[in-house]
Design a protein around this motif. Structure first.
Motif, PDB file in Angstrom:
ATOM      1  N   GLY A 181     -17.860 115.687  21.633  1.00 41.59           N
ATOM      2  CA  GLY A 181     -18.922 116.560  21.142  1.00 41.59           C
ATOM      3  C   GLY A 181     -20.158 115.826  20.671  1.00 41.59           C
ATOM      4  O   GLY A 181     -21.138 116.473  20.262  1.00 41.59           O
ATOM      5  N   LEU A 182     -20.163 114.505  20.706  1.00 37.59           N
ATOM      6  CA  LEU A 182     -21.331 113.756  20.246  1.00 37.59           C
ATOM      7  C   LEU A 182     -22.479 113.898  21.248  1.00 37.59           C
ATOM      8  O   LEU A 182     -22.294 113.729  22.450  1.00 37.59           O
ATOM      9  N   THR A 183     -23.666 114.201  20.733  1.00 34.19           N
ATOM     10  CA  THR A 183     -24.890 114.265  21.528  1.00 34.19           C
ATOM     11  C   THR A 183     -25.956 113.436  20.828  1.00 34.19           C
ATOM     12  O   THR A 183     -25.839 113.154  19.622  1.00 34.19           O
ATOM     13  N   PRO A 184     -27.009 113.041  21.540  1.00 31.57           N
ATOM     14  CA  PRO A 184     -28.092 112.308  20.872  1.00 31.57           C
ATOM     15  C   PRO A 184     -28.692 113.077  19.705  1.00 31.57           C
ATOM     16  O   PRO A 184     -29.014 112.494  18.661  1.00 31.57           O
ATOM     17  N   ALA A 186     -27.161 115.314  17.812  1.00 32.03           N
ATOM     18  CA  ALA A 186     -26.196 115.301  16.708  1.00 32.03           C
ATOM     19  C   ALA A 186     -26.233 113.965  15.990  1.00 32.03           C
ATOM     20  O   ALA A 186     -26.200 113.909  14.749  1.00 32.03           O
ATOM     21  N   THR A 222     -14.565 108.487  26.301  1.00 27.21           N
ATOM     22  CA  THR A 222     -15.368 109.215  25.307  1.00 27.21           C
ATOM     23  C   THR A 222     -15.462 108.437  24.005  1.00 27.21           C
ATOM     24  O   THR A 222     -16.539 108.296  23.414  1.00 27.21           O
TER      25      THR A 222
END
Length: 431
Positions: A181-184, A186, A222
């Protein structure tokens, strides 16, 4: 952030750092004599206690971060405000306050980890108003390090950000994550909310073995990708790993350290398997083999005195040794809040001393501390697992942890081992 060549201290540099901390601490509190009732003897006792406490971690490799030097994974970085808050909570308050909380903010998770200690937990997530009030209350009690987890906290990002923002700089803020679920965006938001570090689960240096344990294909990739992203953003990175005894015997820890070095991680935390949650009552392969422990001890010393960019190795089987910290559960140094609001001695002890939906935090903490009046040496997660499983089955419970009414029948007669000698030397427990 410091480069890989200058952020790890070997023994000579470590000694100079300890001297610097000792002199700084002495000077800082010499200017606040009222804290010691204007008693030079009380001031000197505090300094000696602080030195003895810090020397417990002398086998660790200090790690330089953006906020200062970490001499242990669970002690805030020196010279932050959180570092001195931790010293005061442990050495100037009677009874001493816990330094660390493992804080589960949600059960949401897309993984199916074989060893999950929350596997049998139930109930809805704690309402957010109670969640934030609990966090602030813990900080007021002296908690100086928050290890925030899920489930997977990144899956409830707005809730996670609100929790981080509710805390001030008396505490160092970490999250436990799989990286899912990590995004830039976030990552940018987490940095702005004062996130200090992340503990990323990588349970084997083998991608296939890790993916098999999590039940999610691609989870190894991931996790490694998230570790690299956080490091690039200046967030401290620890690799959390539950290695099997067999994998350790076959060189798995050395391969894991090579992997962590390649990821530019700051710490590797070796967590010994625990008979909790999905493994409640399990007796085999709990990393209690003396030969395996000695192997880990040898590697701990080797990597923490070794230059060349290897991260600091933190081994629970050594930290929990009776000649070091012993068992720190029950608010001695740490405790656990599960996502439903149950206050537990440790995430690996499926026992509740009360729920925040029903009672205030201080009431529950006082109750729990009364059953942990002094630190002892038994690994309760191992010695009490069979009894917890028996009570779970006899009471026909559908979820863990055991509710307080059942927990009480166990803790009123349990044995916690001999008192841990360190705390007697520190003189901070009166029993």
């Amino acid at each position: 952030m410091p480069g890989p060549d200058d952020r790890f201290l070997t023994p000579a540099g470590r000694n100079l750092l300890y001297l610097r901390i000792a002199l700084h601490t002495a000077a800082r509190y010499a200017l606040r004599p009222g804290r010691f009732g204007w008693s030079p003897a009380a001031f000197l006792r505090f300094l000696l206690r602080a030195l003895r406490l810090l020397l417990v971690f002398r086998d660790n490799k200090p790690v330089r971060t953006a906020s200062g030097w970490k001499i242990d994974l669970y002690l805030p970085a020196y010279p932050s405000r959180a570092f001195f808050s931790a010293l005061e909570s442990k050495l100037l308050v009677s009874p001493p306050m816990p330094l660390t909380v493992v804080f589960s903010m949600t059960k949401a998770c897309s993984y199916k980890c074989e060893h999950c200690y929350q596997h049998r937990d139930g109930g809805d997530d704690l309402p957010e108003d109670l969640l934030l009030a609990a966090a602030r209350g813990m900080q007021d009690l002296g908690v100086a390090m928050f290890d925030i987890e899920g489930g997977e906290p990144l899956l409830r990002l707005p809730r996670l950000l609100n929790l981080l923002r509710a805390l001030d700089d008396r505490a160092e803020l970490w999250i436990n994550t799989t990286g899912a679920g990590l995004t830039p965006a976030a990552l940018e938001s987490l940095k702005a909310a004062r996130l200090f570090g992340v503990m990323i689960s990588i349970h084997s240096p083998s991608a296939a073995a890790h993916d098999a344990l999590t039940g999610v294909p691609g989870s190894f990739e991931t996790a490694c990708g998230a570790a690299s992203a956080f490091r690039s953003a200046g967030v401290a990175v620890a690799v959390n790993s539950v290695l099997s005894e067999g994998e350790i015997r076959e060189g798995g820890l050395e391969r894991l350290m090579d992997l962590a070095r390649g990821l530019d991680a700051d710490f590797v935390q070796l967590i010994h398997p625990k008979p909790a949650g999905n493994w409640l009552g399990r007796r085999e392969s709990m990393q209690q083999d003396p030969a395996v422990i000695e192997q880990v001890r040898t590697l701990h010393r080797r990597y923490n005195s070794r230059p060349g960019g290897y991260p600091c190795l933190v081994s629970q089987v050594l930290e929990e040794d009776e000649d070091r910290l012993g068992c720190t559960a029950g608010g001695v140094d740490r405790f656990y809040l599960n996502a439903y609001g149950e206050v537990q001695p440790c995430e690996f002890l499926n026992l509740s001393f009360g729920n925040l939906r029903e009672e205030p935090l201080r009431v529950i903490m006082e109750r729990m501390r009364s059953y942990f009046p002094e630190p002892c040496s038994d690994w309760l997660c191992c010695t009490q697992s069979a009894e917890i499983e028996r009570l779970f089955r006899e009471n026909k419970l559908q979820r863990t942890p055991l509710p307080w009414a059942v927990t009480k029948t166990l803790v009123e007669g349990w044995t916690r081992g001999r008192p841990t000698p360190l705390y007697k030397k520190l003189g901070i427990y009166k029993r």
